[in-house]
Design an enzyme around this catalytic site. Structure first.
Site, mmCIF file in Angstrom:
data_model
loop_
_atom_site.group_PDB
_atom_site.id
_atom_site.type_symbol
_atom_site.label_atom_id
_atom_site.label_comp_id
_atom_site.label_asym_id
_atom_site.label_seq_id
_atom_site.Cartn_x
_atom_site.Cartn_y
_atom_site.Cartn_z
ATOM 1 N N SER A 89 0.841 -1.195 0.000
ATOM 2 C CA SER A 89 0.000 0.000 0.000
ATOM 3 C C SER A 89 0.875 1.244 0.000
ATOM 4 O O SER A 89 2.101 1.166 0.145
ATOM 5 C CB SER A 89 -0.920 0.016 1.231
ATOM 6 O OG SER A 89 -0.159 0.166 2.418
ATOM 7 N N GLY A 90 0.227 2.384 -0.139
ATOM 8 C CA GLY A 90 0.862 3.676 0.076
ATOM 9 C C GLY A 90 2.130 3.927 -0.710
ATOM 10 O O GLY A 90 2.218 3.627 -1.903
ATOM 11 N N ASP A 132 6.698 -11.308 6.546
ATOM 12 C CA ASP A 132 6.566 -10.488 7.744
ATOM 13 C C ASP A 132 7.956 -9.991 8.090
ATOM 14 O O ASP A 132 8.811 -10.755 8.542
ATOM 15 C CB ASP A 132 5.979 -11.325 8.887
ATOM 16 C CG ASP A 132 5.784 -10.533 10.174
ATOM 17 O OD1 ASP A 132 6.363 -9.437 10.304
ATOM 18 O OD2 ASP A 132 5.058 -11.027 11.058
ATOM 19 N N TYR A 179 9.063 5.985 17.101
ATOM 20 C CA TYR A 179 9.237 6.214 15.671
ATOM 21 C C TYR A 179 10.414 7.152 15.411
ATOM 22 O O TYR A 179 11.267 6.889 14.552
ATOM 23 C CB TYR A 179 7.950 6.784 15.081
ATOM 24 C CG TYR A 179 7.957 6.887 13.578
ATOM 25 C CD1 TYR A 179 7.788 5.758 12.783
ATOM 26 C CD2 TYR A 179 8.119 8.109 12.937
ATOM 27 C CE1 TYR A 179 7.786 5.841 11.394
ATOM 28 C CE2 TYR A 179 8.118 8.211 11.559
ATOM 29 C CZ TYR A 179 7.953 7.082 10.788
ATOM 30 O OH TYR A 179 7.966 7.166 9.414
ATOM 31 N N LYS A 206 13.793 6.075 13.343
ATOM 32 C CA LYS A 206 14.174 6.731 12.092
ATOM 33 C C LYS A 206 15.495 7.486 12.238
ATOM 34 O O LYS A 206 16.277 7.592 11.288
ATOM 35 C CB LYS A 206 13.051 7.659 11.627
ATOM 36 C CG LYS A 206 11.796 6.911 11.203
ATOM 37 C CD LYS A 206 12.071 5.874 10.116
ATOM 38 C CE LYS A 206 10.805 5.189 9.645
ATOM 39 N NZ LYS A 206 11.046 4.211 8.550
#
Length: 266
Positions: A34-35, A77, A171, A175
């Site tokens: 997706s995306g 996964d 997050y 990152k």
């Protein structure tokens, strides 16, 4: 993945777009169900690469493969080491080479450190950091043997700046780790023909940011922080991705390319 076709020639035509073509290359894109991941797969396919798409939602990958003939689907996964190893093994079995790895798969939840759980932090580090390191290690071995390759780690502007008032320490930590891991791997692998760079988007419409595009307070926040006062559109990452992945970026190594509308310039 080397090319000198961008060099002016007195005996032939000069095509500055030629280095962006990737015919004969094999690219793995993770998180492609997706995306942005699906968009990255479409872009690499459009410039001629054979694309391997990986994610947990196999039915979405298969729908994407119907749209992009020749695309190879691997259900995986990315939080599991054995699935990461199988992904690379199946790509090599199918194509015999890996020229580009786009480490796009990632996870995030919103919540302050008072509610953020240890499990949330650990899972984010496994998917956003450990999987990036592990797949880079596995693919780099094949790239070094071939003498060339490009690894594009999808980081985030939140690897460079804080996220609050949208609170997500796990997050930001993951990152930030990806940004500096990219620098280190670039130095380790550059002399072996493998470039490693990071693509660091700001807020783009994607599954991870679902709801922001229709929430007025979120839009006010973006407008107040970004020098280009809006969220990014998926196609606005196409050029950055191709620069880092293709021979056009042959001398770009260890860089984190921020595509954030000037957010981090403040």
């Amino acid at each position: 993945m080397t090319s000198d076709s961008s060099s002016p020639s007195t005996s032939g035509s000069f095509d500055p777009l030629a280095p962006f073509r990737m015919e004969g290359s094999v690219a793995i894109v993770t998180g492609a169900s997706s995306g942005l991941g699906a968009r990255f797969a479409r872009v690499l396919h459009a410039v001629g690469a054979d694309v391997v798409v990986a994610a947990r939602r196999v039915e979405r990958l298969e729908a994407l493969a119907e749209e992009l003939p020749g695309t190879f689907v691997v259900g995986a996964d990315l939080s599991l080491a054995e699935d990461r190893e199988r992904l690379v093994r199946e790509a090599l079995d199918r194509f015999g080479r890996i020229d580009v790895l786009v480490n796009n798969a990632g996870v995030s939840e919103v919540g302050g450190i008072d509610v953020e759980s240890l499990d949330t932090f650990r899972f984010a580090m496994e998917v956003n950091v450990t999987a990036v390191w592990h797949l880079s290690k596995l693919c780099a071995a094949a790239m070094v043997d071939a003498g060339s390759g490009s690894i594009v780690n999808v980081a985030s502007m939140l690897g460079h700046v804080a996220s609050t008032p949208i609170k997500q320490a796990h997050y930001c930590a993951s990152k930030g780790a990806v940004v500096n891991m990219t620098r280190e791997l670039a130095v380790q692998l550059g002399r072996k023909g493998v470039r490693v760079n990071a693509l660091s988007p700001g807020y783009f419409e994607s599954e991870m940011t679902s709801g922001m595009e229709s929430d007025e307070s979120s839009q006010d926040y973006v407008r107040s922080m970004a020098a280009i006062p809006r969220m990014g559109a998926a196609h606005e990452l196409d050029g950055a991705l191709l620069l880092l992945a293709s021979p056009a970026g042959a001398y770009v190594n260890g860089h984190s390319l921020l595509v954030d509308g000037g957010w981090s310039a403040r």
